[in-house]
Design a protein around this motif. Structure first.
Motif, mmCIF file in Angstrom:
data_model
loop_
_atom_site.group_PDB
_atom_site.id
_atom_site.type_symbol
_atom_site.label_atom_id
_atom_site.label_comp_id
_atom_site.label_asym_id
_atom_site.label_seq_id
_atom_site.Cartn_x
_atom_site.Cartn_y
_atom_site.Cartn_z
ATOM 1 N N GLU A 89 -91.661 -28.099 -22.527
ATOM 2 C CA GLU A 89 -90.876 -26.877 -23.316
ATOM 3 C C GLU A 89 -89.637 -26.477 -22.610
ATOM 4 O OE1 GLU A 89 -92.542 -22.905 -23.819
ATOM 5 O OE2 GLU A 89 -91.955 -22.793 -25.566
ATOM 6 N N ILE A 90 -89.601 -26.511 -21.347
ATOM 7 C CA ILE A 90 -87.569 -25.870 -20.146
ATOM 8 C C ILE A 90 -87.576 -26.619 -20.461
ATOM 9 C CG2 ILE A 90 -88.994 -26.790 -18.388
ATOM 10 C CD1 ILE A 90 -87.487 -24.279 -17.816
ATOM 11 N N HIS A 139 -95.932 -17.373 -28.162
ATOM 12 C CA HIS A 139 -96.226 -17.938 -27.395
ATOM 13 C C HIS A 139 -97.294 -16.406 -27.085
ATOM 14 C CE1 HIS A 139 -94.894 -20.462 -24.087
ATOM 15 N NE2 HIS A 139 -93.063 -20.902 -25.019
ATOM 16 N N PHE A 167 -97.379 -28.718 -21.485
ATOM 17 C CA PHE A 167 -96.599 -28.276 -22.835
ATOM 18 C C PHE A 167 -95.911 -27.288 -21.996
ATOM 19 C CE2 PHE A 167 -95.882 -24.927 -25.891
ATOM 20 C CZ PHE A 167 -95.877 -25.731 -26.904
ATOM 21 N N GLN A 168 -96.023 -26.673 -21.162
ATOM 22 C CA GLN A 168 -95.318 -25.402 -21.064
ATOM 23 C C GLN A 168 -94.222 -26.276 -19.987
ATOM 24 O OE1 GLN A 168 -97.112 -21.942 -19.412
ATOM 25 N NE2 GLN A 168 -99.287 -22.953 -19.958
ATOM 26 N N ILE A 169 -94.316 -27.424 -19.040
ATOM 27 C CA ILE A 169 -93.373 -28.260 -18.013
ATOM 28 C C ILE A 169 -92.514 -28.745 -19.662
ATOM 29 C CG2 ILE A 169 -92.640 -29.905 -16.903
ATOM 30 C CD1 ILE A 169 -95.175 -29.128 -15.066
ATOM 31 N N MET A 172 -92.341 -26.418 -13.192
ATOM 32 C CA MET A 172 -91.201 -26.220 -14.156
ATOM 33 C C MET A 172 -90.132 -24.982 -13.880
ATOM 34 S SD MET A 172 -93.444 -23.615 -16.889
ATOM 35 C CE MET A 172 -93.485 -21.937 -16.225
ATOM 36 N N MET A 173 -90.546 -24.760 -12.758
ATOM 37 C CA MET A 173 -88.925 -23.312 -12.980
ATOM 38 C C MET A 173 -87.944 -24.672 -12.169
ATOM 39 S SD MET A 173 -88.674 -21.228 -14.569
ATOM 40 C CE MET A 173 -89.827 -20.033 -15.235
ATOM 41 N N ALA A 224 -80.822 -18.986 -18.239
ATOM 42 C CA ALA A 224 -82.274 -18.860 -17.890
ATOM 43 C C ALA A 224 -82.909 -20.213 -18.144
ATOM 44 C CB ALA A 224 -83.115 -17.710 -18.626
ATOM 45 N N GLY A 225 -83.226 -20.266 -16.715
ATOM 46 C CA GLY A 225 -83.863 -21.520 -16.828
ATOM 47 C C GLY A 225 -83.378 -22.726 -16.491
ATOM 48 N N ARG A 243 -89.555 -16.182 -20.922
ATOM 49 C CA ARG A 243 -88.169 -15.864 -21.130
ATOM 50 C C ARG A 243 -87.609 -16.174 -20.573
ATOM 51 N NH1 ARG A 243 -88.661 -9.103 -21.319
ATOM 52 N NH2 ARG A 243 -86.130 -9.525 -21.254
ATOM 53 N N ALA A 244 -88.227 -16.053 -18.871
ATOM 54 C CA ALA A 244 -87.441 -16.441 -17.717
ATOM 55 C C ALA A 244 -87.299 -18.491 -18.154
ATOM 56 C CB ALA A 244 -87.731 -16.769 -16.690
ATOM 57 N N LYS A 245 -87.902 -18.731 -19.082
ATOM 58 C CA LYS A 245 -87.256 -19.910 -19.411
ATOM 59 C C LYS A 245 -85.540 -20.444 -19.993
ATOM 60 C CE LYS A 245 -91.900 -22.781 -20.379
ATOM 61 N NZ LYS A 245 -92.044 -22.937 -20.163
ATOM 62 N N GLY A 246 -85.592 -19.533 -20.458
ATOM 63 C CA GLY A 246 -84.125 -19.459 -21.461
ATOM 64 C C GLY A 246 -84.902 -19.758 -23.125
ATOM 65 N N ILE A 247 -86.508 -19.400 -22.946
ATOM 66 C CA ILE A 247 -86.538 -19.744 -24.916
ATOM 67 C C ILE A 247 -86.038 -18.775 -25.800
ATOM 68 C CG2 ILE A 247 -88.803 -20.117 -26.186
ATOM 69 C CD1 ILE A 247 -90.590 -20.992 -23.674
ATOM 70 N N LYS A 301 -87.480 -29.479 -23.127
ATOM 71 C CA LYS A 301 -87.020 -29.760 -24.456
ATOM 72 C C LYS A 301 -85.868 -28.774 -24.221
ATOM 73 C CE LYS A 301 -90.021 -29.279 -27.794
ATOM 74 N NZ LYS A 301 -91.041 -29.425 -28.157
ATOM 75 N N THR A 302 -86.090 -27.578 -24.004
ATOM 76 C CA THR A 302 -84.610 -26.524 -24.346
ATOM 77 C C THR A 302 -83.422 -26.077 -23.726
ATOM 78 O OG1 THR A 302 -87.048 -24.409 -23.594
ATOM 79 C CG2 THR A 302 -85.054 -24.014 -23.769
ATOM 80 N N HIS A 303 -84.057 -27.767 -22.521
ATOM 81 C CA HIS A 303 -82.284 -27.274 -21.699
ATOM 82 C C HIS A 303 -81.648 -28.640 -21.657
ATOM 83 C CE1 HIS A 303 -82.350 -22.827 -20.593
ATOM 84 N NE2 HIS A 303 -83.627 -23.290 -20.399
ATOM 85 N N ARG A 360 -89.445 -17.722 -31.271
ATOM 86 C CA ARG A 360 -90.412 -18.608 -30.245
ATOM 87 C C ARG A 360 -91.247 -18.142 -29.556
ATOM 88 N NH1 ARG A 360 -91.034 -24.780 -29.752
ATOM 89 N NH2 ARG A 360 -92.324 -25.150 -27.835
#
Lengths: 330, 337
Positions: free
Chosen positions: A114-115, B251, A110-112, A166-167, A87-88, B238-242, A117-119, B246
């Motif tokens: 974050e994704i 959030h 921050f929100q961009i 972001m997506m 996901a993401g 959740r769609a971002k896969g976090i 950083k996650t993947h 967290r």
């Protein structure tokens, strides 16, 4: 090999009055780089089926499917952790309400970040650069300064651009756009749609576009899936579907397009999509179908000619003989 | 931000004036004559009574007494205690650190237990943990402090003997108290035993005083998180896969804190009200016990002065909370900047 394969997907919600089947036996395949549109009225299970794919449904939902695979990888047997890592990254999704889909407490940057950083394993600097690059890619003016903006400082169109930026940050193979323009101004709608298609062509990702706007479908998709009351009633290439709809519901939807109107009054489909308590027997569309017969009112139809109908329409748009009668006649 | 500050501060002035009227009037509504109470069992002659009444200003009409009181207050003079002859402010400052220390520990306890408990209950809603927590917190919230405090003393002090019954520290320790906060001063004195003694004296009063805020914070956090978890941006996260923790811990909590912080601010008032009971039960030499003693003695100056000081502190804390609110919630920071 198709990028996405979904076979016989059903979603049930546990409600206070028992189970409610929101999605009923939906199939969907999407090839790499392809655009597929899912159309239907509100309550036809379009969003729910895609949220099920993303694993975003609440705990009250039960998902069953014969197969659900991305790039050959089976999503059904995967651990939660593996699902989350997709996901993401490989599948991403943007939503109908851009203004509420961004977290009000955090900046856009921050929100961009974050994704990413996650993947992705990028350094801080690389992530910053990527964020700015994404922001300009989706057409946000002066991206550097916008990174420190909070969502409430952005308009709806800008918020949706940020959502898109972001997506697509991790170069997903598949982007699901759930009515991405519904909440926006008409002028902005066209821009966002245009942006999605451009990005799709540039990145080669596949796009599933959920909409209830047939006009949008005609402009964007290669294939169309028409859903009604949780069922898939017709799934065909876009040109065929527009020229020769097989299902009476598709025909009625197309007839309701302003540019196709032949009389002074825009034709409409009487009634509403059945809910939990008023599901009819037989074909779910029968109470609103102008061709409905006793057979339609008693027996659920099976797929014929690409349409879930006892009497799929012929090329001229007239209902054909039901199969039982047709067999009896021959 | 400057206008926002000015607005908030200006709004406290009418409240403060209201507090002076209430503080002045209520103590005088109580039956009992401070001069007779001061005289004690031996009584007082009529001549001496009139003399004392004139000295304290009781011979003036009430409205005049109020104006005099307000006039002095505006010059920063809260008057002197009838009993000790000490300035009210001096007495207050001597006792306030004890209450502050107790309140800080009680609030810390409430936060450390209440916040995570509320978050876990929200995430695990409908489970055994959730139901247990909600029942326990409702019980805690409904428990009268004087009763709860006595139960704690009976169990932990009398039966188990784990904690001291009352006071701030064992009498065997003595050291300078520059801050007035017993634990910190004990720590600086370098005497480990003193520090341990001070800490052990704090445990039961902190639990007794912190229970109600803890229950309120746990319940508020739970409902705030539950509400936030249904928001669109949580679905986006959740769609971002976090990871799930967290999403909840960052959030959701960040948004839920906006409501929870307001509640925490309001609990400061509750803490001071609770301190009066807690300090009485545990013989804690703070302003709560001071106020109760002064009410018994009909020490008008102390009661009205003390009330105004306490009300002022509560208002200042809530002002601070208002600014914190602006820090947590960017929408407020920007719209009223």
């Amino acid at each position: 090999m198709p990028l996405l394969e979904i076979q016989n997907l059903s979603v049930d919600f546990a409600t206070a009055h028992g189970k409610f089947r929101a999605v009923d036996g939906v199939n969907l395949t999407v090839d790499p780089g392809e655009t597929v549109a899912i159309v239907g009225e509100s309550g036809s299970g379009k969003s729910v089926s895609m949220l099920a794919l993303m694993g975003l449904l609440p705990w009250t939902a039960t998902i069953t499917a014969d197969r659900m695979a991305l790039d050959g990888r089976d999503l059904l047997t995967m651990s939660k952790r593996q699902r989350r890592s997709l996901a993401g990254k490989d599948i991403a999704m943007i939503f109908q309400e851009p203004m509420t889909s961004l977290n009000p407490c955090f900046t856009v940057g921050f929100q961009i970040d974050e994704i990413l950083k996650t993947h992705m394993s990028l350094t801080r600097k690389e992530r910053d650069r990527r964020a700015i690059e994404l922001m300009s890619l989706v057409g946000i003016p002066s991206p550097e300064s916008r990174l420190s903006a909070f969502p409430h400082q952005l308009s709806g169109g800008m918020s949706q651009r940020v959502m898109i930026a972001m997506m697509i940050a991790c170069n997903p193979r598949l982007l699901i756009a759930d009515e991405p323009t519904t909440a926006l101004d008409v002028t902005i709608q066209a821009q966002i749609l245009e942006l999605l298609l451009t990005l799709q062509q540039e990145t080669g990702m596949a796009l599933v576009l959920i909409t209830h706007d047939m006009g949008v479908v005609a402009e964007t998709a290669q294939r169309v899936v028409v859903q009604y009351a949780g069922q898939q009633v017709e799934a065909r290439p876009v040109l065929d579907l527009f020229d020769m709809p097989r299902h009476p519901y598709t025909q009625a939807l197309l007839a309701a397009l302003p540019e196709r109107a032949t009389s002074q009054h825009l034709p409409s489909i009487p009634g509403v999509v059945p809910g939990q308590f008023d599901r009819p027997a037989g074909c779910l569309f029968n109470p609103r179908c102008e061709y409905a017969t006793d057979l339609c009112r008693s027996t659920p139809p099976v797929v014929r000619d690409g349409a879930l109908c006892h009497m799929p329409l012929d090329d001229a748009g007239n209902p054909t003989q039901p199969k039982i009668l047709a067999e009896a006649a021959s | 931000m400057f206008r926002y500050t000015l607005n908030k501060v200006a709004l406290t002035i009418p409240t403060l004036i209201g507090v002076t009227i209430v503080a002045f009037a209520f103590i005088r509504l109580l039956p009992g004559d401070p001069i007779l109470l001061l005289a004690g069992e031996r009584g007082v002659t009529e001549e001496r009574y009139t003399q004392l009444a004139a000295q304290f200003g009781f011979d003036q009409p009430l409205w005049q007494q109020y104006l005099i009181f307000m006039g002095n207050l505006l010059q920063g003079d809260l008057g002197n205690s009838f009993v000790t002859k000490q300035p009210v402010l001096t007495e207050f400052l001597a006792r306030f650190p004890a209450t502050l220390e107790l309140s800080i520990f009680a609030m810390l306890l409430a936060l450390i237990v209440g916040l995570p408990a509320g978050v876990i209950a929200a995430v695990r809603r409908g489970t055994f943990f959730d139901h247990t927590l909600m029942t326990v917190s409702l019980t805690g919230y409904s428990m009268p402090i004087f009763w709860w405090g006595l139960l704690l003393i009976i169990l932990f002090s009398s039966i188990l003997g784990w904690t001291p019954v009352s006071g701030r520290i064992s009498v065997m320790y003595f050291f300078d108290m520059p801050t007035g906060l017993m634990t910190i001063d004990a720590l600086f004195s370098g005497d480990k035993g003193a520090f341990r003694s001070a800490l052990s004296h704090l445990i039961l009063p902190s639990i007794a005083l912190g229970t109600i805020p803890m229950a309120v914070i746990a319940r508020q956090t739970r409902s705030a998180i539950l509400e936030v978890l249904g928001e669109d941006y949580i679905r986006t996260a959740r769609a971002k896969g976090i990871s799930a923790w967290r999403i909840v811990g960052l959030h959701a909590l960040r948004n839920a804190l906006i409501t929870v912080v307001t509640v925490i601010g309001l609990q400061v008032g509750v803490l001071f009200a609770g301190a009066i009971l807690t300090e009485t039960i545990f013989a804690w030499p703070g302003i709560g016990k001071w106020m109760i003693d002064s009410i018994y003695r009909r020490d008008y100056q102390v009661v009205q002065g003390g009330l105004i000081l306490i009300a002022g502190i509560v208002m200042i804390v809530n002002l601070i909370v208002d600014f914190l609110y602006g820090l947590i919630n960017p929408r407020i920071r920007h719209t009223r900047g």
